[in-house]
Design a protein around this motif. Sequence first.
Motif, mmCIF file in Angstrom:
data_model
loop_
_atom_site.group_PDB
_atom_site.id
_atom_site.type_symbol
_atom_site.label_atom_id
_atom_site.label_comp_id
_atom_site.label_asym_id
_atom_site.label_seq_id
_atom_site.Cartn_x
_atom_site.Cartn_y
_atom_site.Cartn_z
ATOM 1 N N SER A 512 0.847 -1.186 0.000
ATOM 2 C CA SER A 512 0.000 0.000 0.000
ATOM 3 C C SER A 512 0.880 1.233 0.000
ATOM 4 N N THR A 514 0.576 4.162 -0.927
ATOM 5 C CA THR A 514 0.056 5.504 -0.631
ATOM 6 C C THR A 514 -0.360 5.657 0.827
ATOM 7 N N ASP A 515 -0.103 4.624 1.615
ATOM 8 C CA ASP A 515 -0.470 4.719 3.020
ATOM 9 C C ASP A 515 0.674 5.345 3.805
ATOM 10 N N LEU A 545 3.064 12.201 1.665
ATOM 11 C CA LEU A 545 1.727 11.607 1.603
ATOM 12 C C LEU A 545 0.749 12.302 2.542
ATOM 13 N N GLN A 546 1.236 12.679 3.704
ATOM 14 C CA GLN A 546 0.342 13.267 4.705
ATOM 15 C C GLN A 546 1.105 14.389 5.395
#
Lengths: 914, 413
Positions: A512, A514-515, A545-546
């Motif tokens: 994953s 994009t996590d 990403l965040q």
Amino acid sequence: MTARKSGSRLESEIERCRSETQWDKIPELVRQLSAKLISNDDLGELLLGEAKLQQYLKENPIKQGTSPRGPRPRLQEVRKHLTAALDRGNLKPEYMQEASLIMAKLCYVEADYREALNQYGRVNLDEMQLVGAPVYRLSMIAEAYATKGLCLEKVPMASPSLSNRPADRDQEIITCYEKSGDIALLYLQEVEKALSAGIQNRSPKPGPVTQEQELGYFLETGLQRAHVIHFKNGNLTHGVGRFREILRAVETRTTQNLRMTIARQLAEILLRGMCEQSYWNPLEDPPHHSPLDDPLRHNPHIKDYALSRRPRIYSGENLFCPQENTEEALLLLLISESMANRDAVLSRIPEHNNDRIISLQSASLVYDLLTIALGRRGQYEMLSECLERAMKFAFEEFHLWFQLALSLMAAGKSARAVKVLKECIRLKPDDPTIPLLAVKLCIGNLHWLEEGERFAKIVIDMGEKAAEFRAKGYLAIGLVYSLKATDASLRGMQEEYQKKALSAFQRAQSLSPTDHLAVFYLALQLAVSRQIPEALGYVRQALQLQGDDVHSLHLLALLLSAQKHYHDGLNIIEMALSEYPENFILLFTKVKLETLCRGPEEALLSCKRMLQIWKSCYNLTNPSDSGRGSSLLDRAVADRRQLNAMSLPDFSDPETASHASSSLSGSEPVSPIFPLPSFYPPPKTESTQRPSSHAFCDHHAPRRRFSSASNLPDAFFHGFDSFIGVCSVHATSIAASRVEQALSEVASSLQSSAPKQGPLHPWMTLAQIWLHAAEVYIGMGKAAEATACTQEAANLFPMSHNVLFMKGQVAELRGNVDEAKRWYEEALSISPTHVKTMQRMGLILHQLQRYSLAEKFLRDAVQVNSTAHDVWNSLGEVLQAQGNDTAATECFLTALELEASCPILPFTIIPRSL
Amino acid sequence: MLAMDQGVVEEWLSEYKTLPETAVSSYAASLKDKGSLVPALYKVIRENYSDLLEPVCHQLFEFYRSGEPRLQRFTLQFLPELVWSYLSVTACRDPHCSGCIEALLLGIYNLEIVDKDGQSKVLSFTIPSLSKPSVYHEPSSFGSLALTEGALANHGLSRVVYSGPHLQRETFTAQNRFEVLTFLLLCYNAALSYMTSSSLQSLCQLSSRVSICGYPRQQLRRYKGISARLMVTSEFLVQLITGIHFALCNGEVDLGSKALDDVLYRSQLELFPEALLVGNAIKSSLHGATLKSNKEGTRSIQVEITPTASRISRNAVTSLSIRGHRWKRHESQEDSVDSPDSCPTGPIPEISVTGVSGERLANGEALRCRTEGEALGGATEVGVDPRGQEVRRQKSVRKHLEDGTPSAGRVQL
């Protein structure tokens, strides 16, 4: 004389049978009656007609939604009796009325609606006496109104009333039903009164007395048709009003089922179709214009009708009246629940399958609605108690089990939640979310790493089937390994777990990409094993990403500090603080960095600001905190058994001993529940919760002596201990952590409206602020101020090893080595593996030239935390003093190497949770 | 944006400014007749770069500040759209624009957390208790409720929970963002009955998008706005679900069920127990219900006449029917461990399997009577009850005889 007397007794016997609907007895009584008095022949006809009609209806009931079938040969007889009675006209007026009403009913049953209405035209229903009337007549009048309503619905434009406007006609129909319903309720109350009087006067005769009364078609229609029409017309206000009228009437045995259904339906309407602003309470008049009513339809203005007697309603002083739609829904659902629960079919034999399904369905609907209502208000604690009661329905019912598990989780009852989740996994083995929820709990404040590992493996074993949750499975197991690595006391074990964690995080990240969590934990794991440049790479990726993830920013700052870019680190922390101004973990790091970059004065200012933030966050406690005290007490008593059961394994298995940093990871907000020293914001919860702590103390006999000096519950020192223990990397004592676990269970279960600013316990946070200030003062060489700050912390948690350690530091600063040694010894007796204390102890022993003991302490400390460079350095010094130069050199080199990658605070202060 | 829409909005902007104080109420009532205004305002909010956005936000705030309920609701209907607009901009980390939307949202929030006098508002919620009489029941009729520790602990207490006071917020930060937005949704949900179907639709869209952006399901829904993941909190999702529930039951079946699915999907991925709990409950409670989707947005609440007789056959063993039943005690040992906890008030006689269990139950019953009596403010109940108890016992025995169930346990009479 005797004949007359027995005649009146006979009359009362007849009246009783009519009230209790024992129609089969009437013919015999009529026979006796006609033997007594000639003039009562017509009454006999009336009674026989009535009895035969009722008997017919009992055997051929009219079903809801169907129409009567027309004339039947059996009914001819009825008509003959009634015609006879009516034609002769010898009856007393009230009996004449009765005869007409029965005749009208007969006409309805024969589907002659016009004639029925004609009959009603002859009797003025509104003038029939309700006061003092015999019970059976109430029923007759109620049925008459209902039947009239039915006829009016059947025969368009046949209203005998003057106006033929459709709106007025609709109004007339509804009024008929509403009157019918009211009188029916009154009738049922009177029957019940008569019955209970009967039971008290006579010895309970075996017989039909206990038989449950059944409402016939007519009374059922009368009770319900009015609100059905209201809702059909889109007239919610009146429908709700009618529901409330029925529910406010004192319940009878016969209306119990109706009440259960109506209560649930009203709750549904309150939850699905109303909001706070459109709500009016049951004692208020409804609003004239309501968004609830269909604006396209013309709603007739409801005239208030008068009845000489109305059903009794619940009354008295201090009646609870809901003030909000969710409150009312909740009250109704609790009433409905208690009845649904009573009807739980327990037998599992196949013949009762249908019954069981019916009882399950009606109950689960009620529980779902309860969940919606309580969820809206965040009352998960109460919800979990309600759902617990649903468990008698829950055998092999996944939905109920899962809802219970979720409610326990939301209420912070983690240990029980895990157990219930296990059952859910059994019932639905293919759902990856369930084991993941379990892992989340296990690596949270429970710190059940072994269990957590098992649950995470379930997800991983699902392989492709777990779809999007597969990555989460790897993330989960990585976290378990990562926490295990931190707990492990042998270096070999530590390294093995670190390796496993790293590869799990890598797998999660590749599944994953994009996590941000996967990347972030990968970075954190690399940082813990001191691969600083690699960690920096991944943390940057996580931030892409965040961008505003607080933990990523914090890790970035710590990584920069490990590279000794303190100023850059401080900049990052300040940037993070602009987004998370009330995050204390960030603030603690800030104080450390400021001391280095800008000098202790700046750091002290930060401490002061922290105190202000603390005050603004937690001073805003709302009034429900005061109510909490008692509930905490209750919970402590109630949970004792549960605690016993859940924490016993910890004693036997040191591997699962929970760990200091885990206390940080709980993201549940907690509320202030502890008494404060005098000058802090006033606690609203004195006295009550203190006994609660004894529940915890009981497990703690050996530790009790420490608390004798203090009036604070000792359980909390240990909670604090293990919290402040984040500074050390290893676990504090097992017992302390167990109490910590219990504390966080209790504390987090009280969350409902707690301040959400930080994951830390407010009083722990406060104590830590003081300790940070003390440290800064020690760095400045100001012993008096440092003592004062330490004392503040000591007022909150006098038996915390961190407080004791700080006292030792102050004593050292004052040059009082003996006193320092005493404080360190006390600290170590509470937390034998506190690395910093061990290191100071080693140094003092070194000064006292007790080299071998010093070496022992330092070697133990290195065993506990192999990355503490200052311990290696001290060990080197001791070895050097003993003349062991080669070993000393090695220690110095290790220290040097570790120091080069040492962050300002351990990376493990960053919480790890799913 | 069409010139016509622009004209409508501009007219709306200027009209309110020149409105005398006295005309506000009639103006508010006339707002709903301006058919093209609301769609035009939606367009302004969606097109983030419109020059009109700032004056529109300003006027919406003025509406809210006026205190006139209809004007406040007019503003509130745009809340879902405003929240989405704000969140999508923060996700893109677009430094410019949306400043006025932020200001509007914070403005509403800061107005809502205080009462008329400017004091911090504390919302209260009373948790009803069956042990206190209400307009719908009296406790004695539930006298046979299980005497559990929890029931005892809550006996006669009505619990009140509070929310607030809330802090004034000058700016949005990552830390307070969802706190503020959750509170705003709470205000929106309090006015749900007044919301138009376009507003409910916008709420459903907001819920879907917040939940799926950046996740594989985004492709499934074919939404091509932003692709960054948005952080959410469980409480925020619970408030969204509350609104979705209303939309689902009031005409927005398609969008509503899609939104509910999406929120549940996200809650699973985030492992949020609260949102899962409420979402599952809504799904399950609507499972059997047929929801009508009609364009007029008619409230699809219907009831039928239900039979009043119990649908459960009389000979099935239910909780009620075995209430008087005395079970044989198998676990006397466990019992002696438990009892000090459940009854801390007094010593309980040691219980043996053979004899005294009847005594013990009677003991418990007596305890219950007493608490009931206290709740009613008199001790008279205690005197009356033994007879009722007697009746109940006889009934349960009769039941047994009727059922013909072999008495597995020792039935003590």
